[in-house]
Design a protein around this motif. Structure first.
Motif, PDB file in Angstrom:
ATOM      1  N   GLU A  29       0.643  -1.132   0.146  1.00  0.00           N
ATOM      2  CA  GLU A  29      -0.157   0.059  -0.053  1.00  0.00           C
ATOM      3  C   GLU A  29       0.819   1.187   0.130  1.00  0.00           C
ATOM      4  OE1 GLU A  29      -2.364  -3.425   1.109  1.00  0.00           O
ATOM      5  OE2 GLU A  29      -0.484  -2.787   1.903  1.00  0.00           O
ATOM      6  N   GLN A  30       1.957   1.492   0.910  1.00  0.00           N
ATOM      7  CA  GLN A  30       2.919   2.260   0.766  1.00  0.00           C
ATOM      8  C   GLN A  30       3.573   2.543  -0.579  1.00  0.00           C
ATOM      9  OE1 GLN A  30       6.262   1.933   3.156  1.00  0.00           O
ATOM     10  NE2 GLN A  30       6.535   4.329   3.353  1.00  0.00           N
ATOM     11  N   LEU A  31       3.783   1.702  -1.239  1.00  0.00           N
ATOM     12  CA  LEU A  31       4.278   1.812  -2.546  1.00  0.00           C
ATOM     13  C   LEU A  31       3.224   2.174  -3.564  1.00  0.00           C
ATOM     14  CD1 LEU A  31       6.438  -1.334  -3.020  1.00  0.00           C
ATOM     15  CD2 LEU A  31       7.486   0.941  -3.455  1.00  0.00           C
ATOM     16  N   TYR A  32       1.841   1.888  -3.523  1.00  0.00           N
ATOM     17  CA  TYR A  32       0.823   2.212  -4.321  1.00  0.00           C
ATOM     18  C   TYR A  32       0.767   3.804  -4.044  1.00  0.00           C
ATOM     19  CZ  TYR A  32      -3.733   2.291  -6.265  1.00  0.00           C
ATOM     20  OH  TYR A  32      -4.626   2.573  -7.298  1.00  0.00           O
ATOM     21  N   PHE A  33       0.970   4.353  -2.798  1.00  0.00           N
ATOM     22  CA  PHE A  33       0.617   5.829  -2.505  1.00  0.00           C
ATOM     23  C   PHE A  33       1.772   6.420  -3.416  1.00  0.00           C
ATOM     24  CE2 PHE A  33      -2.297   4.693   0.770  1.00  0.00           C
ATOM     25  CZ  PHE A  33      -3.237   5.827   0.699  1.00  0.00           C
ATOM     26  N   GLU A  34       2.992   5.952  -3.195  1.00  0.00           N
ATOM     27  CA  GLU A  34       4.299   6.687  -4.004  1.00  0.00           C
ATOM     28  C   GLU A  34       4.051   6.846  -5.295  1.00  0.00           C
ATOM     29  OE1 GLU A  34       7.037   7.835  -2.878  1.00  0.00           O
ATOM     30  OE2 GLU A  34       6.643   7.470  -0.831  1.00  0.00           O
ATOM     31  N   ILE A  35       3.247   5.519  -6.238  1.00  0.00           N
ATOM     32  CA  ILE A  35       3.032   6.011  -7.453  1.00  0.00           C
ATOM     33  C   ILE A  35       1.802   6.948  -7.536  1.00  0.00           C
ATOM     34  CG2 ILE A  35       1.949   4.451  -9.239  1.00  0.00           C
ATOM     35  CD1 ILE A  35       3.335   2.065  -8.142  1.00  0.00           C
ATOM     36  N   MET A  36       0.819   7.130  -6.907  1.00  0.00           N
ATOM     37  CA  MET A  36      -0.040   8.110  -6.885  1.00  0.00           C
ATOM     38  C   MET A  36       0.297   9.395  -6.764  1.00  0.00           C
ATOM     39  SD  MET A  36      -3.958   7.052  -5.334  1.00  0.00           S
ATOM     40  CE  MET A  36      -3.399   6.803  -3.560  1.00  0.00           C
ATOM     41  N   ILE A  37       1.515   9.678  -5.878  1.00  0.00           N
ATOM     42  CA  ILE A  37       2.077  10.760  -5.971  1.00  0.00           C
ATOM     43  C   ILE A  37       2.645  11.228  -7.139  1.00  0.00           C
ATOM     44  CG2 ILE A  37       4.092  12.096  -4.868  1.00  0.00           C
ATOM     45  CD1 ILE A  37       3.691  10.256  -2.362  1.00  0.00           C
ATOM     46  N   ARG A  38       3.295  10.371  -7.754  1.00  0.00           N
ATOM     47  CA  ARG A  38       3.858  10.716  -9.110  1.00  0.00           C
ATOM     48  C   ARG A  38       2.849  11.184 -10.223  1.00  0.00           C
ATOM     49  NH1 ARG A  38       8.133   5.966 -10.603  1.00  0.00           N
ATOM     50  NH2 ARG A  38       9.605   6.466  -9.319  1.00  0.00           N
ATOM     51  N   GLY A  39       1.658  10.401 -10.151  1.00  0.00           N
ATOM     52  CA  GLY A  39       0.500  10.743 -10.922  1.00  0.00           C
ATOM     53  C   GLY A  39      -0.086  11.895 -10.736  1.00  0.00           C
ATOM     54  N   TYR A  40      -0.267  12.372  -9.285  1.00  0.00           N
ATOM     55  CA  TYR A  40      -1.004  13.477  -8.890  1.00  0.00           C
ATOM     56  C   TYR A  40      -0.013  14.664  -9.324  1.00  0.00           C
ATOM     57  CZ  TYR A  40      -4.952  12.273  -6.059  1.00  0.00           C
ATOM     58  OH  TYR A  40      -6.062  11.613  -5.497  1.00  0.00           O
ATOM     59  N   LYS A  41       1.282  14.440  -9.087  1.00  0.00           N
ATOM     60  CA  LYS A  41       2.243  15.517  -9.514  1.00  0.00           C
ATOM     61  C   LYS A  41       2.380  15.938 -10.667  1.00  0.00           C
ATOM     62  CE  LYS A  41       5.718  15.148  -5.671  1.00  0.00           C
ATOM     63  NZ  LYS A  41       7.078  15.017  -5.340  1.00  0.00           N
ATOM     64  N   LEU A  42       2.128  14.945 -11.838  1.00  0.00           N
ATOM     65  CA  LEU A  42       1.971  15.141 -13.296  1.00  0.00           C
ATOM     66  C   LEU A  42       0.686  15.846 -13.557  1.00  0.00           C
ATOM     67  CD1 LEU A  42       2.986  11.679 -14.547  1.00  0.00           C
ATOM     68  CD2 LEU A  42       4.174  13.669 -15.100  1.00  0.00           C
ATOM     69  N   LEU A  43      -0.535  15.452 -12.812  1.00  0.00           N
ATOM     70  CA  LEU A  43      -1.829  16.016 -13.240  1.00  0.00           C
ATOM     71  C   LEU A  43      -1.625  17.400 -12.612  1.00  0.00           C
ATOM     72  CD1 LEU A  43      -4.696  16.157 -14.074  1.00  0.00           C
ATOM     73  CD2 LEU A  43      -5.337  14.910 -11.890  1.00  0.00           C
ATOM     74  N   ASN A  44      -0.980  17.886 -11.499  1.00  0.00           N
ATOM     75  CA  ASN A  44      -1.142  19.255 -10.970  1.00  0.00           C
ATOM     76  C   ASN A  44      -0.103  19.983 -11.849  1.00  0.00           C
ATOM     77  OD1 ASN A  44      -2.759  18.846  -8.684  1.00  0.00           O
ATOM     78  ND2 ASN A  44      -1.251  17.863  -7.666  1.00  0.00           N
ATOM     79  N   GLY A  45       0.701  19.617 -12.295  1.00  0.00           N
ATOM     80  CA  GLY A  45       1.661  20.405 -13.266  1.00  0.00           C
ATOM     81  C   GLY A  45       0.926  20.792 -14.481  1.00  0.00           C
ATOM     82  N   MET A  46       0.127  19.761 -15.070  1.00  0.00           N
ATOM     83  CA  MET A  46      -0.685  19.920 -16.221  1.00  0.00           C
ATOM     84  C   MET A  46      -1.676  21.164 -16.130  1.00  0.00           C
ATOM     85  SD  MET A  46      -1.210  16.183 -17.781  1.00  0.00           S
ATOM     86  CE  MET A  46      -2.312  16.666 -19.015  1.00  0.00           C
ATOM     87  N   CYS A  47      -2.415  20.845 -14.652  1.00  0.00           N
ATOM     88  CA  CYS A  47      -3.355  22.053 -14.295  1.00  0.00           C
ATOM     89  C   CYS A  47      -2.681  23.397 -14.334  1.00  0.00           C
ATOM     90  CB  CYS A  47      -4.079  21.476 -13.312  1.00  0.00           C
ATOM     91  SG  CYS A  47      -5.088  20.170 -13.409  1.00  0.00           S
ATOM     92  N   GLU A  48      -1.615  23.478 -13.769  1.00  0.00           N
ATOM     93  CA  GLU A  48      -1.058  24.599 -13.251  1.00  0.00           C
ATOM     94  C   GLU A  48      -0.585  25.314 -14.730  1.00  0.00           C
ATOM     95  OE1 GLU A  48       2.759  26.534 -10.485  1.00  0.00           O
ATOM     96  OE2 GLU A  48       2.063  24.169 -10.366  1.00  0.00           O
ATOM     97  N   LYS A  49      -0.198  24.722 -15.641  1.00  0.00           N
ATOM     98  CA  LYS A  49       0.430  24.911 -16.784  1.00  0.00           C
ATOM     99  C   LYS A  49      -0.564  25.427 -17.763  1.00  0.00           C
ATOM    100  CE  LYS A  49       3.130  23.789 -20.890  1.00  0.00           C
ATOM    101  NZ  LYS A  49       4.057  22.428 -21.644  1.00  0.00           N
ATOM    102  N   ALA A  50      -1.593  24.645 -17.739  1.00  0.00           N
ATOM    103  CA  ALA A  50      -2.970  24.770 -18.716  1.00  0.00           C
ATOM    104  C   ALA A  50      -3.742  26.118 -18.237  1.00  0.00           C
ATOM    105  CB  ALA A  50      -3.880  23.721 -18.380  1.00  0.00           C
ATOM    106  N   VAL A  51      -3.963  26.274 -16.792  1.00  0.00           N
ATOM    107  CA  VAL A  51      -4.424  27.816 -16.264  1.00  0.00           C
ATOM    108  C   VAL A  51      -3.422  29.030 -16.662  1.00  0.00           C
ATOM    109  CG1 VAL A  51      -5.095  28.999 -14.293  1.00  0.00           C
ATOM    110  CG2 VAL A  51      -5.834  26.704 -14.636  1.00  0.00           C
ATOM    111  N   GLY A  52      -2.228  28.661 -16.303  1.00  0.00           N
ATOM    112  CA  GLY A  52      -1.284  29.554 -16.637  1.00  0.00           C
ATOM    113  C   GLY A  52      -0.791  30.176 -17.917  1.00  0.00           C
ATOM    114  N   GLU A  53      -1.154  29.167 -18.895  1.00  0.00           N
ATOM    115  CA  GLU A  53      -0.671  29.623 -20.226  1.00  0.00           C
ATOM    116  C   GLU A  53      -1.870  29.719 -21.148  1.00  0.00           C
ATOM    117  OE1 GLU A  53       1.617  26.406 -21.945  1.00  0.00           O
ATOM    118  OE2 GLU A  53       3.507  27.017 -20.440  1.00  0.00           O
ATOM    119  N   SER A  54      -3.137  29.573 -20.764  1.00  0.00           N
ATOM    120  CA  SER A  54      -4.116  29.291 -21.538  1.00  0.00           C
ATOM    121  C   SER A  54      -4.734  30.908 -22.019  1.00  0.00           C
ATOM    122  CB  SER A  54      -5.418  28.750 -21.023  1.00  0.00           C
ATOM    123  OG  SER A  54      -5.882  29.314 -19.882  1.00  0.00           O
TER     124      SER A  54
END
Length: 225
Positions: free
Chosen positions: A69-94
């Motif tokens: 389970e701990q490893l699963y959360f580490e993988i989700m952290i990677r996913g959330y960081k990617l998604l948050n980066g995409m949201c930040e970039k989309a809002v900032g550049e649109s």
């Protein structure tokens, strides 16, 4: 005095080197877990599988991570960081101006994330639809995962606050409740579109994309002033 200082520098260097080696091993184990979970599914994967993929003993894996389970959360952290980066970039550049426009953009970004990173999206969706909430909540991996998840939630709340202030979003809504409802609804729609694609096409002549687009329009109309 000079020799004492040299010994101190060497000791610090040795500690830094060990920390770097430890971090490399930790990353290697997460990389291995990601490959195994994505290939076999979280439920079917084992720590033996992860150890074999990482080319470490299972004992070594447990030195760094106490559970699957701990490893699963580490993988989700990677996913959330990617998604948050995409949201930040989309809002900032649109160049979008209104809160409602930002909400539409966030919805499109979530769909784009699903297309670009389907395995990370699936990991997040399975967690959102699962029952691992706050198990072992003293774990740093879980704490970081929730922080990243809250960053995504803050994008929604900020857009809603802006919409209320400028008069494009109903002022009567509770922002937190509305953000939770929007997120939960989109998770449900995206999950349904992923798992029921054949049903949608066969019985209703609708593609998953059409369902998602119409559902998001309905959600936004419910708060559109």
């Amino acid at each position: 005095m000079h020799m004492s200082k040299l010994a101190e520098v060497l000791q610090v260097g040795a500690i830094t080197r060990k920390e770097k080696e430890r971090e490399i091993r930790r990353k290697d184990i997460i990389d291995a877990a990601e490959k195994v979970f994505f290939a076999k599914g979280f439920g079917n994967a084992t720590m033996d599988d992860v150890a074999k993929e990482a080319e470490f003993s299972k004992r070594t894996v447990y030195v760094y991570f106490r559970s699957k389970e701990q490893l699963y959360f580490e993988i989700m952290i990677r996913g959330y960081k990617l998604l948050n980066g995409m949201c930040e970039k989309a809002v900032g550049e649109s160049g979008v101006n209104t809160g409602m426009d930002k909400l539409r953009l966030l919805g499109k970004t979530l769909i784009d994330f699903d297309h670009r990173y389907p395995e990370y999206f699936k990991a997040i969706m399975e967690y959102e639809n699962g029952d691992m909430d706050f198990d072992n909540n003293d774990d740093k991996s879980i704490e970081e995962c929730y922080r990243e998840g809250e960053r995504l939630f803050d994008f929604l709340k900020d857009a809603l606050h802006q919409g209320i202030k400028e008069g494009t979003v109903l002022e009567s809504i509770d922002v937190t409740n509305a953000a939770l409802a929007l997120w939960a609804s989109m998770v449900g729609v995206l999950n349904t579109s992923r798992k029921k694609e054949k049903y949608l096409l066969h019985y209703h002549n609708r593609t998953p994309g059409e369902l998602i687009e119409e559902a998001f329009k309905l959600l936004l109309r419910s708060i559109d002033k």
